[in-house]
Each structure stands twice: as C-alpha cells, then as structure tokens.
Scaffold this active site. Structure first.
Site, PDB file in Angstrom:
ATOM      1  N   HIS A 176      -8.574   7.879   2.384  1.00 38.53           N
ATOM      2  CA  HIS A 176      -7.983   9.216   2.335  1.00 38.53           C
ATOM      3  C   HIS A 176      -9.035  10.235   1.968  1.00 38.53           C
ATOM      4  CE1 HIS A 176      -7.564   7.399  -1.666  1.00 38.53           C
ATOM      5  NE2 HIS A 176      -7.695   8.615  -2.167  1.00 38.53           N
ATOM      6  N   HIS A 224      -4.190   1.366   8.446  1.00 35.24           N
ATOM      7  CA  HIS A 224      -4.738   1.005   7.132  1.00 35.24           C
ATOM      8  C   HIS A 224      -6.208   0.618   7.233  1.00 35.24           C
ATOM      9  CE1 HIS A 224      -4.552  -0.281   2.912  1.00 35.24           C
ATOM     10  NE2 HIS A 224      -5.562  -1.050   3.306  1.00 35.24           N
ATOM     11  N   ASP A 284      -0.779  16.054  -2.382  1.00 40.26           N
ATOM     12  CA  ASP A 284      -0.998  15.078  -3.454  1.00 40.26           C
ATOM     13  C   ASP A 284       0.114  15.235  -4.501  1.00 40.26           C
ATOM     14  OD1 ASP A 284      -3.764  13.438  -4.542  1.00 40.26           O
ATOM     15  OD2 ASP A 284      -2.213  13.912  -6.017  1.00 40.26           O
ATOM     16  N   CYS A 341       0.851  -1.195   0.000  1.00 37.85           N
ATOM     17  CA  CYS A 341       0.000   0.000   0.000  1.00 37.85           C
ATOM     18  C   CYS A 341       0.888   1.247   0.000  1.00 37.85           C
ATOM     19  CB  CYS A 341      -0.906  -0.018   1.238  1.00 37.85           C
ATOM     20  SG  CYS A 341      -1.775   1.533   1.490  1.00 37.85           S
TER      21      CYS A 341
HETATM   22  P1  5GP Z   1      -8.077   8.318  -5.286  1.00 42.08           P
HETATM   23  O1  5GP Z   1      -8.425   8.326  -6.753  1.00 42.08           O
HETATM   24  O2  5GP Z   1      -7.676   6.948  -4.813  1.00 42.08           O
HETATM   25  O3  5GP Z   1      -9.138   8.956  -4.448  1.00 42.08           O
HETATM   26  O4  5GP Z   1      -6.835   9.284  -5.157  1.00 42.08           O
HETATM   27  C1  5GP Z   1      -5.538   8.880  -4.933  1.00 42.08           C
HETATM   28  C2  5GP Z   1      -4.681  10.126  -4.945  1.00 42.08           C
HETATM   29  O5  5GP Z   1      -3.387   9.778  -4.490  1.00 42.08           O
HETATM   30  C3  5GP Z   1      -4.511  10.755  -6.329  1.00 42.08           C
HETATM   31  O6  5GP Z   1      -4.951  12.110  -6.290  1.00 42.08           O
HETATM   32  C4  5GP Z   1      -3.018  10.635  -6.607  1.00 42.08           C
HETATM   33  O7  5GP Z   1      -2.485  11.751  -7.302  1.00 42.08           O
HETATM   34  C5  5GP Z   1      -2.429  10.507  -5.214  1.00 42.08           C
HETATM   35  N1  5GP Z   1      -1.199   9.727  -5.143  1.00 42.08           N
HETATM   36  C6  5GP Z   1      -0.972   8.516  -5.714  1.00 42.08           C
HETATM   37  N2  5GP Z   1       0.260   8.072  -5.403  1.00 42.08           N
HETATM   38  C7  5GP Z   1       0.823   9.030  -4.615  1.00 42.08           C
HETATM   39  C8  5GP Z   1       2.108   9.132  -3.973  1.00 42.08           C
HETATM   40  O8  5GP Z   1       2.968   8.263  -4.054  1.00 42.08           O
HETATM   41  N3  5GP Z   1       2.329  10.273  -3.256  1.00 42.08           N
HETATM   42  C9  5GP Z   1       1.381  11.249  -3.133  1.00 42.08           C
HETATM   43  N4  5GP Z   1       1.718  12.320  -2.412  1.00 42.08           N
HETATM   44  N5  5GP Z   1       0.168  11.179  -3.718  1.00 42.08           N
HETATM   45  C10 5GP Z   1      -0.102  10.078  -4.450  1.00 42.08           C
HETATM   46 ZN    ZN Z   2      -2.348   1.437   3.664  1.00 40.40          ZN
END
Ligand code: 5GP
Ligand code: ZN
Length: 112
Positions: free
Chosen positions: A99, A45, A29, A3
C-alpha cells in the site's frame, strides 16, 4: 489468507473508498496521520515492495498515476503531499498487503 486489505477489496470489511477499478483501490486510512491520509493499493495481494516482479510494472505505473489523480482531486497537488510505502520490520509496516500512503493537507514534518 487473513489480510485486512484483501478483506476491504472483497467488501468483507467497510472502507471509505475514493477510487476503485478492476485492479486498484484507494480508501481513507482508518487512523489518519495527516489531514488527508489515503491508502492506494493494488487489489491483487502483494506482500510488499520486496515481492514486486517485472510483470507488476504496468500495475504499479498505473497505481502511481492514480495517486497523482487523487492528489489533484483532493486539491493537494499544488500545496504538496507525500507518498510513503513501508517495507519490512524496520519501516514499521503493519499491514502486509502493498500500500501507498498519500498524506497531505497541511505542512508535513521532516521524513526522518
Ligand atoms: P503500514 O504501517 O502497514 O504502512 O500502514 C498500515 C495503515 O493501515 C495504517 O496507517 C493503519 O491506520 C491503516 N489501517 C489498518 N487497518 C485498517 C482498516 O481496517 N481500514 C483502514 N481504512 N485502514 C486501516
Ligand atoms: Zn491482501
């Protein structure tokens, strides 16, 4: 468990952190969709809202109050912001660690 957000919590992956305590983490993000785009997570988690239980009530209450504080700190509390939590395939949830997106810093389009 593989994860990404657990790895950020464990400092195995870098992130630009805006707040951290024993239970919560907030960081920028990686691919911002607004001028301000912060992710606020419980360190523990939890896959998604679907997996919350009664015992998480206080944790999620504190998390929401932290969102409020961060919005104030970043100066968007009066101009406005949006809090989004994607849950499941139709929402486009990519990262399966609960999140909350805090987005703001400019006029946001309609939610749908
Ligand atoms: P979801 O679509 O799951 O609600 O959003 C996941 C968010 O996590 C996305 O906005 C994506 O840009 C962000 N994200 C994905 N991987 C990483 C990472 O390794 N670091 C950070 N800071 N954000 C991430
Ligand atoms: Zn996790």
């Amino acid at each position: 468990m593989d994860c990404i957000f657990c790895k950020i919590v464990n400092k195995e992956l870098p992130a630009k952190i805006v707040f951290e305590d024993d239970d919560l983490l907030a960081f920028y993000d990686l691919a911002p969709k607004a001028k301000i785009h912060i992710l606020v997570i419980p360190k523990k988690h939890i896959d998604s809202v679907n997996d919350l239980s009664q015992s998480d009530s206080e944790l999620i209450g504190r998390l929401f109050l932290k969102i409020k504080e961060i919005a104030q700190k970043l100066g968007v509390d009066q101009t406005g912001y949006r809090v989004i939590t994607n849950t499941g395939p139709d929402s486009g949830q990519i990262v399966h660690h609960l999140h909350f997106h805090l987005v703001g810093g400019g006029k946001l389009g309609p939610i749908a």
